[in-house]
Design a protein around this motif. Structure first.
Motif, PDB file in Angstrom:
ATOM      1  N   LEU A 128       0.839  -1.209   0.000  1.00 54.89           N
ATOM      2  CA  LEU A 128       0.000   0.000   0.000  1.00 54.89           C
ATOM      3  C   LEU A 128       0.869   1.252   0.000  1.00 54.89           C
ATOM      4  O   LEU A 128       0.627   2.205  -0.737  1.00 54.89           O
ATOM      5  CB  LEU A 128      -0.910   0.023   1.236  1.00 54.89           C
ATOM      6  CG  LEU A 128      -1.977  -1.058   1.338  1.00 54.89           C
ATOM      7  CD1 LEU A 128      -2.825  -0.848   2.582  1.00 54.89           C
ATOM      8  CD2 LEU A 128      -2.859  -1.062   0.093  1.00 54.89           C
ATOM      9  N   LYS A 129       1.891   1.252   0.861  1.00 53.54           N
ATOM     10  CA  LYS A 129       2.747   2.437   0.966  1.00 53.54           C
ATOM     11  C   LYS A 129       3.590   2.625  -0.292  1.00 53.54           C
ATOM     12  O   LYS A 129       3.801   3.739  -0.751  1.00 53.54           O
ATOM     13  CB  LYS A 129       3.628   2.330   2.217  1.00 53.54           C
ATOM     14  CG  LYS A 129       2.834   2.541   3.507  1.00 53.54           C
ATOM     15  CD  LYS A 129       3.674   2.337   4.748  1.00 53.54           C
ATOM     16  CE  LYS A 129       4.708   3.438   4.963  1.00 53.54           C
ATOM     17  NZ  LYS A 129       5.513   3.191   6.186  1.00 53.54           N
ATOM     18  N   ILE A 130       4.063   1.511  -0.850  1.00 52.99           N
ATOM     19  CA  ILE A 130       4.838   1.608  -2.096  1.00 52.99           C
ATOM     20  C   ILE A 130       3.962   2.195  -3.203  1.00 52.99           C
ATOM     21  O   ILE A 130       4.381   3.086  -3.939  1.00 52.99           O
ATOM     22  CB  ILE A 130       5.385   0.219  -2.521  1.00 52.99           C
ATOM     23  CG1 ILE A 130       6.465  -0.244  -1.546  1.00 52.99           C
ATOM     24  CG2 ILE A 130       5.930   0.267  -3.946  1.00 52.99           C
ATOM     25  CD1 ILE A 130       6.904  -1.701  -1.739  1.00 52.99           C
ATOM     26  N   ALA A 131       2.715   1.688  -3.291  1.00 51.88           N
ATOM     27  CA  ALA A 131       1.811   2.173  -4.354  1.00 51.88           C
ATOM     28  C   ALA A 131       1.566   3.669  -4.203  1.00 51.88           C
ATOM     29  O   ALA A 131       1.575   4.422  -5.180  1.00 51.88           O
ATOM     30  CB  ALA A 131       0.488   1.404  -4.309  1.00 51.88           C
ATOM     31  N   PHE A 132       1.364   4.106  -2.971  1.00 54.75           N
ATOM     32  CA  PHE A 132       1.140   5.543  -2.724  1.00 54.75           C
ATOM     33  C   PHE A 132       2.352   6.360  -3.145  1.00 54.75           C
ATOM     34  O   PHE A 132       2.259   7.344  -3.887  1.00 54.75           O
ATOM     35  CB  PHE A 132       0.827   5.751  -1.236  1.00 54.75           C
ATOM     36  CG  PHE A 132       0.841   7.184  -0.823  1.00 54.75           C
ATOM     37  CD1 PHE A 132      -0.242   8.000  -1.079  1.00 54.75           C
ATOM     38  CD2 PHE A 132       1.952   7.729  -0.184  1.00 54.75           C
ATOM     39  CE1 PHE A 132      -0.236   9.342  -0.713  1.00 54.75           C
ATOM     40  CE2 PHE A 132       1.971   9.061   0.181  1.00 54.75           C
ATOM     41  CZ  PHE A 132       0.882   9.869  -0.080  1.00 54.75           C
ATOM     42  N   GLN A 133       3.534   5.923  -2.677  1.00 55.82           N
ATOM     43  CA  GLN A 133       4.735   6.725  -2.955  1.00 55.82           C
ATOM     44  C   GLN A 133       5.168   6.634  -4.421  1.00 55.82           C
ATOM     45  O   GLN A 133       5.833   7.542  -4.931  1.00 55.82           O
ATOM     46  CB  GLN A 133       5.885   6.295  -2.028  1.00 55.82           C
ATOM     47  CG  GLN A 133       7.020   7.314  -2.026  1.00 55.82           C
ATOM     48  CD  GLN A 133       8.165   6.950  -1.103  1.00 55.82           C
ATOM     49  OE1 GLN A 133       7.992   6.197  -0.147  1.00 55.82           O
ATOM     50  NE2 GLN A 133       9.347   7.473  -1.399  1.00 55.82           N
ATOM     51  N   GLN A 138       6.611  10.598  -8.563  1.00 52.20           N
ATOM     52  CA  GLN A 138       6.550  11.119  -9.938  1.00 52.20           C
ATOM     53  C   GLN A 138       5.858  12.466  -9.990  1.00 52.20           C
ATOM     54  O   GLN A 138       5.479  12.934 -11.060  1.00 52.20           O
ATOM     55  CB  GLN A 138       5.822  10.117 -10.828  1.00 52.20           C
ATOM     56  CG  GLN A 138       6.553   8.793 -10.898  1.00 52.20           C
ATOM     57  CD  GLN A 138       5.732   7.735 -11.616  1.00 52.20           C
ATOM     58  OE1 GLN A 138       5.747   7.665 -12.843  1.00 52.20           O
ATOM     59  NE2 GLN A 138       4.995   6.964 -10.858  1.00 52.20           N
ATOM     60  N   GLY A 139       5.637  13.028  -8.814  1.00 54.08           N
ATOM     61  CA  GLY A 139       5.017  14.357  -8.749  1.00 54.08           C
ATOM     62  C   GLY A 139       3.522  14.324  -8.993  1.00 54.08           C
ATOM     63  O   GLY A 139       2.904  15.353  -9.265  1.00 54.08           O
ATOM     64  N   ALA A 296      10.710   3.931  -9.919  1.00 50.91           N
ATOM     65  CA  ALA A 296      10.166   5.226  -9.473  1.00 50.91           C
ATOM     66  C   ALA A 296      10.766   5.662  -8.137  1.00 50.91           C
ATOM     67  O   ALA A 296      10.577   6.794  -7.699  1.00 50.91           O
ATOM     68  CB  ALA A 296       8.648   5.131  -9.366  1.00 50.91           C
ATOM     69  N   PHE A 297      11.481   4.749  -7.486  1.00 54.97           N
ATOM     70  CA  PHE A 297      12.064   5.053  -6.173  1.00 54.97           C
ATOM     71  C   PHE A 297      13.552   5.375  -6.262  1.00 54.97           C
ATOM     72  O   PHE A 297      14.187   5.648  -5.239  1.00 54.97           O
ATOM     73  CB  PHE A 297      11.835   3.876  -5.209  1.00 54.97           C
ATOM     74  CG  PHE A 297      10.394   3.740  -4.785  1.00 54.97           C
ATOM     75  CD1 PHE A 297       9.973   4.206  -3.546  1.00 54.97           C
ATOM     76  CD2 PHE A 297       9.441   3.194  -5.646  1.00 54.97           C
ATOM     77  CE1 PHE A 297       8.640   4.107  -3.166  1.00 54.97           C
ATOM     78  CE2 PHE A 297       8.109   3.090  -5.279  1.00 54.97           C
ATOM     79  CZ  PHE A 297       7.705   3.548  -4.041  1.00 54.97           C
ATOM     80  N   LEU A 298      14.099   5.349  -7.469  1.00 55.99           N
ATOM     81  CA  LEU A 298      15.533   5.616  -7.605  1.00 55.99           C
ATOM     82  C   LEU A 298      15.771   7.124  -7.697  1.00 55.99           C
ATOM     83  O   LEU A 298      15.032   7.845  -8.357  1.00 55.99           O
ATOM     84  CB  LEU A 298      16.077   4.892  -8.848  1.00 55.99           C
ATOM     85  CG  LEU A 298      15.868   3.368  -8.844  1.00 55.99           C
ATOM     86  CD1 LEU A 298      16.463   2.733 -10.103  1.00 55.99           C
ATOM     87  CD2 LEU A 298      16.465   2.727  -7.588  1.00 55.99           C
ATOM     88  N   GLY A 299      16.811   7.586  -7.002  1.00 50.45           N
ATOM     89  CA  GLY A 299      17.136   9.014  -6.986  1.00 50.45           C
ATOM     90  C   GLY A 299      18.414   9.198  -6.203  1.00 50.45           C
ATOM     91  O   GLY A 299      19.055   8.227  -5.799  1.00 50.45           O
ATOM     92  N   PRO A 300      18.784  10.444  -5.946  1.00 48.46           N
ATOM     93  CA  PRO A 300      20.026  10.710  -5.196  1.00 48.46           C
ATOM     94  C   PRO A 300      19.983  10.110  -3.791  1.00 48.46           C
ATOM     95  O   PRO A 300      18.899   9.903  -3.237  1.00 48.46           O
ATOM     96  CB  PRO A 300      20.065  12.241  -5.123  1.00 48.46           C
ATOM     97  CG  PRO A 300      19.078  12.720  -6.116  1.00 48.46           C
ATOM     98  CD  PRO A 300      18.068  11.655  -6.324  1.00 48.46           C
ATOM     99  N   GLU A 304      14.222  12.190  -1.064  1.00 48.83           N
ATOM    100  CA  GLU A 304      12.858  11.845  -0.638  1.00 48.83           C
ATOM    101  C   GLU A 304      12.253  10.728  -1.496  1.00 48.83           C
ATOM    102  O   GLU A 304      11.179  10.238  -1.208  1.00 48.83           O
ATOM    103  CB  GLU A 304      11.970  13.097  -0.623  1.00 48.83           C
ATOM    104  CG  GLU A 304      11.586  13.672  -1.954  1.00 48.83           C
ATOM    105  CD  GLU A 304      12.727  14.423  -2.661  1.00 48.83           C
ATOM    106  OE1 GLU A 304      12.507  14.831  -3.811  1.00 48.83           O
ATOM    107  OE2 GLU A 304      13.832  14.597  -2.089  1.00 48.83           O
ATOM    108  N   LYS A 305      12.967  10.332  -2.553  1.00 49.78           N
ATOM    109  CA  LYS A 305      12.449   9.217  -3.373  1.00 49.78           C
ATOM    110  C   LYS A 305      12.653   7.862  -2.703  1.00 49.78           C
ATOM    111  O   LYS A 305      12.084   6.854  -3.110  1.00 49.78           O
ATOM    112  CB  LYS A 305      13.123   9.216  -4.747  1.00 49.78           C
ATOM    113  CG  LYS A 305      12.633  10.336  -5.636  1.00 49.78           C
ATOM    114  CD  LYS A 305      12.842  10.001  -7.083  1.00 49.78           C
ATOM    115  CE  LYS A 305      12.067  10.976  -7.941  1.00 49.78           C
ATOM    116  NZ  LYS A 305      12.282  10.758  -9.370  1.00 49.78           N
ATOM    117  N   THR A 306      13.508   7.842  -1.693  1.00 54.36           N
ATOM    118  CA  THR A 306      13.793   6.596  -0.968  1.00 54.36           C
ATOM    119  C   THR A 306      12.519   6.054  -0.321  1.00 54.36           C
ATOM    120  O   THR A 306      11.665   6.835   0.110  1.00 54.36           O
ATOM    121  CB  THR A 306      14.820   6.898   0.157  1.00 54.36           C
ATOM    122  OG1 THR A 306      15.881   7.642  -0.419  1.00 54.36           O
ATOM    123  CG2 THR A 306      15.344   5.632   0.815  1.00 54.36           C
TER     124      THR A 306
END
Ligand SMILES: Cc1ncc(COP(=O)(O)O)c(C=O)c1O
Length: 434
Positions: A128-133, A138-139, A296-300, A304-306
Motif C-alpha cells: 500500500l505504501k509503495i503504491a502511494f509513494q 513522480q510528482g 520510481a524510487f531511484l534518486g540521489p 525523498e524518493k527513498t
C-alpha cells in the motif's frame, strides 16, 4: 503419577495464564479443549500427551511439505552455522540474495525486486505504501485511495483491515479503517466488470487495486473463474492504476500452480507473499515490486524518493535459507503434481460423500483449499465449530470460519491421509448435525 488428562489440562491452564491467543476468547480458552502441541512428525502434530492430529489446516495455511522435513531442518541448521540474522537496512546477506535470485525466476512479476517482512499483513501494508509513494515520487498528487473487493481479507494491520471487507468480529475497529473504493465480492458474477468500471471512473484518485487472485480464502474459499480477472488487469494497464495481487494465502502451490496469478493470467505490479514461503517453518513475507514500480524510487542518496520503511526482521537469514531449500524441493519433488492429484481425489470425495449429508449447504474447493459450508441457519457458526471440535477429537485438526469447516491440506498429503480427512469429516458431521 500424572495422568495424560491431568497433564494436558495443566498445560492448557499454564497457557491461558500467560499467553494471549489471537482470534480467541480467552475467558473460555481452556473449556474449548485446545490442542497443546509439543512436536510433530510428517503431517501430524503431536500434543503434550502424545495424541496425534493430522494437520488439515496446515497450521493456518502455512505448512506445505509437512513438519520436520529433514531437508528443511538441514537448511536451517546449516544456516545457523553461518549467521541467523543480519539487517537488510543498507546492507545485504548472501542467503537472502540467493533466495531472491531463485524466487525472481518463478514469480509472475516483470523484473521483480523483493522487500522482505515477516507476516502477510506487513507485506500488504508495504504494498500500500509503495503504491502511494510510486505516484508521489513522480510528482502526481491525489492518488491515495485503493480499490478492494467485497469479502476481501488482507490481514489485521490497520491498512489490512481497511482493505478487508470486515467481519471476523472486527467491526469494532471501523473507526480506524480508512475508506477504500469497494467492488463487489467474488460471489457476484459481475464483480470484475464492476471493478474495472470503478478503476476507469476513479483512475485519478486511485493508487492501486488490491485483489486475491482466484480465491478469497478467509471469506470461506470464494472462488472466481480465472478468466474473469483479465478485464481488471486491462483497466489497470489502461489507466496506470497499480495492480496488487495478494497471494499470501494462494502462493507456493496451494491452488495447484506455484502462484494463482498464473492461472488468472495476471502479471501484477506488486505482489504480496507470505505463509507458505518458508514451507511453514519461519515467519517471512515479501512484497514483490515490478521493475516499473521499483524504478520510481531511484534518486540521489538520502533523497525523498527513498522508500523509508523497513522491519527489524525483514530478510531474516534463517528464513531465507529454509525458503530457498523449500523452493528447490517444490520442484525436485514435483509437489504440484501431487497437489493436483490429491485435489481431484478430495473433490470427488467431498462431492460424493460430504455434499449429500444433512446440514451441508455448499462445498467450494480450489486445489487443496476447501470450505464445507454448513446449514445456513441461526446456529450455523456453532455447527461448523462443533464439527471441527468433533474432528479434532478424532485426530484431525480442522478450524471453522463462520459457517464453514475449512480444510487447507499440506501439499505433500497422501491419498490415505485425504481419505482420513474425509472419513473424519463425515463422522463429525454425522455426530453434530442431528
Ligand atoms: C489473502 C491474505 N492476505 C493477508 C493475510 C495476512 O497474513 P498474516 O496472517 O501472515 O499477517 C492473509 C491471512 O490469512 C490472507 O489470507
Amino acid at each position: 503419577m500424572v495422568t495424560r488428562q491431568t497433564s494436558s489440562v495443566s498445560w492448557a491452564e499454564r497457557d491461558a495464564a500467560v499467553v494471549w491467543h489471537g482470534f480467541t476468547q480467552m475467558s473460555c480458552y481452556t473449556e474449548n479443549a485446545p490442542v497443546i502441541v509439543e512436536r510433530a512428525e510428517g503431517r501430524e502434530l503431536i500434543d503434550v500427551d502424545g495424541r496425534r492430529y493430522l494437520d488439515a489446516i496446515s497450521s493456518l495455511w502455512v505448512t506445505t511439505l509437512g513438519h520436520r522435513v529433514p531437508e528443511l531442518d538441514a537448511a536451517v541448521r546449516e544456516q545457523l552455522d553461518r549467521v541467523a540474522h543480519s539487517t537488510m537496512l543498507g546492507n545485504g546477506n548472501r542467503i537472502v540474495i540467493e533466495f531472491s535470485e531463485a524466487l525472481a525466476k518463478v514469480v509472475p512479476v516483470d523484473g521483480p525486486h523483493f522487500l522482505y517482512a515477516s507476516d502477510g499483513a506487513a507485506a500488504v501494508e508495504q504494498a500500500l505504501k509503495i503504491a502511494f509513494q510510486y505516484w508521489t515520487n513522480q510528482g502526481i498528487r491525489g492518488r491515495h485511495t485503493y480499490l478492494a473487493f467485497g469479502d476481501a481479507y488482507h490481514g489485521d494491520t490497520v491498512g489490512g483491515i481497511s482493505l478487508g471487507a470486515g467481519g471476523f468480529g472486527t467491526d469494532v475497529f471501523d473507526p480506524l479503517r480508512f475508506k477504500v473504493l469497494r467492488a463487489p465480492s467474488f460471489r457476484n458474477p459481475d464483480a470484475f466488470k464492476e471493478a474495472a468500471r470503478l478503476v476507469e471512473q476513479h483512475a485519478e484518485s486511485l493508487a492501486a487495486v488490491v485483489v486475491e487472485p482466484l480465491v478469497q480464502g478467509a471469506a470461506g474459499m470464494l472462488i472466481a473463474e480465472p478468466s474473469r480477472f483479465g478485464i481488471l488487469q486491462e483497466a489497470c494497464r489502461k489507466t496506470g492504476v497499480l495492480l496488487i495481487c495478494d497471494e499470501v494465502a494462494t502462493g507456493f502451490g496451494r491452488t495447484g500452480t506455484l502462484f494463482a496469478s498464473e492461472q488468472c493470467g495476471l502479471r501484477p505490479d506488486l505482489m504480496c507473499l507470505g505463509k507458505g514461503i518458508t514451507g511453514g517453518y519461519l515467519p517471512m513475507s515479501v512484497t514483490v515490486a515490478s521493475d516499473r514500480v521499483y524504478r520510481a524510487f531511484l534518486g540521489p542518496d538520502l533523497s525523498e524518493k527513498t522508500f523509508y520503511h523497513g522491519h527489524s526482521y525483514g530478510g531474516n537469514a534463517l528464513a531465507a535459507a529454509v525458503a530457498l531449500r523449500h523452493l528447490q524441493l517444490l520442484e525436485e519433488w514435483d509437489v504440484l503434481s501431487n497437489v493436483r492429484a490429491r485435489a481431484t481425489q478430495l473433490r470427488e470425495a467431498l462431492t460424493t460423500r460430504i455434499q449429500p449429508l444433512r446440514g451441508v449447504h455448499e462445498i467450494r474447493q480450489c486445489g487443496l483449499m476447501a470450505a464445507v459450508e454448513l446449514a445456513n441457519d441461526s446456529a450455523q457458526r456453532r455447527l461448523a465449530r462443533r464439527t471441527c471440535a468433533a474432528m479434532v477429537r478424532r485426530g484431525v485438526l480442522a478450524r471453522s470460519l463462520g459457517s464453514n469447516v475449512i480444510l487447507v491440506l499440506p501439499l505433500t498429503i497422501t491419498a490415505e491421509e485425504v481419505e482420513r480427512v474425509v472419513t473424519t469429516l463425515q463422522a463429525a458431521i454425522d455426530e453434530v448435525v442431528v
